[in-house]
Write a protein that holds these residues in place. Sequence first.
Motif, PDB file in Angstrom:
ATOM      1  N   GLN A 285       2.340  -3.976  -6.129  1.00 62.82           N
ATOM      2  CA  GLN A 285       1.098  -4.737  -6.209  1.00 62.82           C
ATOM      3  C   GLN A 285       0.251  -4.283  -7.387  1.00 62.82           C
ATOM      4  OE1 GLN A 285      -0.804  -4.427  -2.386  1.00 62.82           O
ATOM      5  NE2 GLN A 285       0.963  -5.289  -1.296  1.00 62.82           N
ATOM      6  N   GLY A 286       0.409  -3.014  -7.779  1.00 60.16           N
ATOM      7  CA  GLY A 286      -0.216  -2.522  -8.986  1.00 60.16           C
ATOM      8  C   GLY A 286      -1.693  -2.215  -8.924  1.00 60.16           C
ATOM      9  N   ASN A 287      -2.326  -2.302  -7.765  1.00 61.25           N
ATOM     10  CA  ASN A 287      -3.774  -2.063  -7.677  1.00 61.25           C
ATOM     11  C   ASN A 287      -4.096  -0.835  -6.833  1.00 61.25           C
ATOM     12  OD1 ASN A 287      -2.941  -3.093  -5.269  1.00 61.25           O
ATOM     13  ND2 ASN A 287      -4.521  -4.660  -5.099  1.00 61.25           N
ATOM     14  N   ILE A 288      -3.223   0.165  -6.905  1.00 57.35           N
ATOM     15  CA  ILE A 288      -3.360   1.356  -6.074  1.00 57.35           C
ATOM     16  C   ILE A 288      -2.732   2.533  -6.804  1.00 57.35           C
ATOM     17  CG2 ILE A 288      -1.176   0.997  -4.867  1.00 57.35           C
ATOM     18  CD1 ILE A 288      -2.567   1.882  -2.289  1.00 57.35           C
ATOM     19  N   THR A 289      -3.190   3.732  -6.529  1.00 59.07           N
ATOM     20  CA  THR A 289      -2.612   4.911  -7.175  1.00 59.07           C
ATOM     21  C   THR A 289      -1.435   5.443  -6.376  1.00 59.07           C
ATOM     22  OG1 THR A 289      -3.984   6.527  -6.006  1.00 59.07           O
ATOM     23  CG2 THR A 289      -4.925   5.533  -8.009  1.00 59.07           C
ATOM     24  N   VAL A 290      -0.619   6.254  -7.031  1.00 59.33           N
ATOM     25  CA  VAL A 290       0.530   6.861  -6.357  1.00 59.33           C
ATOM     26  C   VAL A 290       0.063   7.757  -5.219  1.00 59.33           C
ATOM     27  CG1 VAL A 290       2.455   8.464  -6.626  1.00 59.33           C
ATOM     28  CG2 VAL A 290       2.023   6.738  -8.383  1.00 59.33           C
ATOM     29  N   ALA A 291      -1.005   8.501  -5.435  1.00 59.19           N
ATOM     30  CA  ALA A 291      -1.526   9.395  -4.394  1.00 59.19           C
ATOM     31  C   ALA A 291      -1.985   8.605  -3.180  1.00 59.19           C
ATOM     32  CB  ALA A 291      -2.684  10.227  -4.949  1.00 59.19           C
ATOM     33  N   GLU A 292      -2.629   7.460  -3.408  1.00 58.53           N
ATOM     34  CA  GLU A 292      -3.085   6.625  -2.295  1.00 58.53           C
ATOM     35  C   GLU A 292      -1.909   6.065  -1.504  1.00 58.53           C
ATOM     36  OE1 GLU A 292      -7.326   4.878  -4.027  1.00 58.53           O
ATOM     37  OE2 GLU A 292      -5.428   3.898  -4.568  1.00 58.53           O
ATOM     38  N   ALA A 294       1.106   7.440  -1.285  1.00 54.55           N
ATOM     39  CA  ALA A 294       1.696   8.568  -0.554  1.00 54.55           C
ATOM     40  C   ALA A 294       0.932   8.825   0.734  1.00 54.55           C
ATOM     41  CB  ALA A 294       1.688   9.815  -1.435  1.00 54.55           C
ATOM     42  N   ASN A 295      -0.375   8.788   0.666  1.00 53.67           N
ATOM     43  CA  ASN A 295      -1.206   9.029   1.843  1.00 53.67           C
ATOM     44  C   ASN A 295      -1.039   7.928   2.881  1.00 53.67           C
ATOM     45  OD1 ASN A 295      -3.404  10.609   3.156  1.00 53.67           O
ATOM     46  ND2 ASN A 295      -4.517   8.687   2.914  1.00 53.67           N
ATOM     47  N   GLN A 296      -0.946   6.681   2.425  1.00 53.70           N
ATOM     48  CA  GLN A 296      -0.829   5.552   3.360  1.00 53.70           C
ATOM     49  C   GLN A 296       0.489   5.555   4.120  1.00 53.70           C
ATOM     50  OE1 GLN A 296      -1.926   1.574   2.296  1.00 53.70           O
ATOM     51  NE2 GLN A 296      -3.529   2.224   0.867  1.00 53.70           N
ATOM     52  N   VAL A 297       1.531   6.112   3.524  1.00 53.07           N
ATOM     53  CA  VAL A 297       2.825   6.131   4.222  1.00 53.07           C
ATOM     54  C   VAL A 297       3.120   7.493   4.842  1.00 53.07           C
ATOM     55  CG1 VAL A 297       3.788   4.274   2.810  1.00 53.07           C
ATOM     56  CG2 VAL A 297       4.115   6.657   2.094  1.00 53.07           C
ATOM     57  N   GLY A 298       2.085   8.352   4.922  1.00 47.08           N
ATOM     58  CA  GLY A 298       2.231   9.570   5.702  1.00 47.08           C
ATOM     59  C   GLY A 298       2.645  10.818   4.971  1.00 47.08           C
ATOM     60  N   TYR A 299       2.509  10.858   3.640  1.00 49.96           N
ATOM     61  CA  TYR A 299       2.867  12.053   2.881  1.00 49.96           C
ATOM     62  C   TYR A 299       1.598  12.733   2.365  1.00 49.96           C
ATOM     63  CZ  TYR A 299       7.854  10.933   2.778  1.00 49.96           C
ATOM     64  OH  TYR A 299       9.157  10.679   3.120  1.00 49.96           O
ATOM     65  N   SER A 300       1.350  13.950   2.807  1.00 50.18           N
ATOM     66  CA  SER A 300       0.197  14.707   2.314  1.00 50.18           C
ATOM     67  C   SER A 300       0.527  15.414   1.010  1.00 50.18           C
ATOM     68  CB  SER A 300      -0.247  15.741   3.359  1.00 50.18           C
ATOM     69  OG  SER A 300       0.824  16.629   3.671  1.00 50.18           O
ATOM     70  N   ASN A 301       1.824  15.606   0.739  1.00 45.97           N
ATOM     71  CA  ASN A 301       2.275  16.264  -0.484  1.00 45.97           C
ATOM     72  C   ASN A 301       2.855  15.210  -1.430  1.00 45.97           C
ATOM     73  OD1 ASN A 301       3.937  17.630  -2.459  1.00 45.97           O
ATOM     74  ND2 ASN A 301       3.785  19.466  -1.190  1.00 45.97           N
ATOM     75  N   PRO A 302       2.169  14.885  -2.536  1.00 45.85           N
ATOM     76  CA  PRO A 302       2.663  13.864  -3.478  1.00 45.85           C
ATOM     77  C   PRO A 302       4.035  14.201  -4.050  1.00 45.85           C
ATOM     78  CG  PRO A 302       0.364  14.363  -3.912  1.00 45.85           C
ATOM     79  CD  PRO A 302       0.846  15.394  -2.940  1.00 45.85           C
TER      80      PRO A 302
END
Length: 340
Positions: A285-292, A294-302
């Motif tokens: 979608q291109g309107n979100i960061t990689v860190a965001e 990662a957090n949305q799918v349950g990863y606290s460690n990027p």
Amino acid sequence: MTITLTHKEDSELWKQTERSSLQNPEKFETIYQIPKQLGKGCERNIEVFPHLWLSIANWQYHDDVRCEIPLSEHPLHFNVLLSGKIKSDYGKLGEGYTHISGGGIQPKMNEETEKFQHILGVQILMPPSMLTDFFPGEDGEMLPQLKLLAKGNDWQTRLYPKTTPAIRGVAQQIINCRFQGITKQVYLQGKVLELMALQLAPLIADDNRLRSPLRLKPKTITRLDYAREILISRLENPPSLLELAAMVGVSTRTLKRGFPELFGTTVFGYLTDRRMDCAEQLLRQGNITVAEVANQVGYSNPGHFAAAFKRRFCITPSQCLSGIKQESEYRIQNTIPIKG
């Protein structure tokens, strides 16, 4: 609302569309419009080899549809969906899994398709005996590993191989074929054989992880499928194995053994696959960061997220976000051209 149809009622609805079916100039291809009572779209049926048919589906239902399928003799089917899912009492086609429905006696079962799903995919229908022509052993007979797909008067075998990038790519090439006439037929012959070979690869390689979910009781399958839905709904904060087992009413042992048999992977493997699928969609979608993501799918460690993503898609999350496409990525079309 759910529309429930017997197999006979469903067949009669499709027979009504035969009167308005379109015969292509190719002569070996016919296009059937989906019954207007059920939805919109069409199926294209192509005789690729004598007695071997390729069906290309591109349709959606207006309502949830449940089809009651009786005990019957069944040919050999290879199925791949690029979009949507179809569930039965014995497994699921779509969302990361293909389906091989062997020749033999098919048990009575129910098949369900949810409304408004875009069903886009291919199906190959053939007599099981043709496996001898396409995949012969050293003695000229059918490969021993494939005999479970030709059961005759015995219960059929149902297998659910994973949808690999290679399988997606070949299925998309079949759907988007632009050739005409004999060139089209020869092209599709090669692609059909390639698709079957890719789906059968784990079986031919004696991969013991590819099993038939028929060993599981329907009640257990229902509970495992519920567990799968819980995982999908809680990607960011999934329950533990013990919690998940309690939520669906089975033992942790049943979860550990049942998931590989029904879905072709462990509980953790299934969760990771769905997390990566969700992450890939968010990144495209291109309107979100990689860190965001990662957090949305349950990863606290990027870093852990990036490593899992690269294992699945062979590119990094940053490359995906930048628009670097996988060779196997496809773009779902709203319509399928009648010609070519």
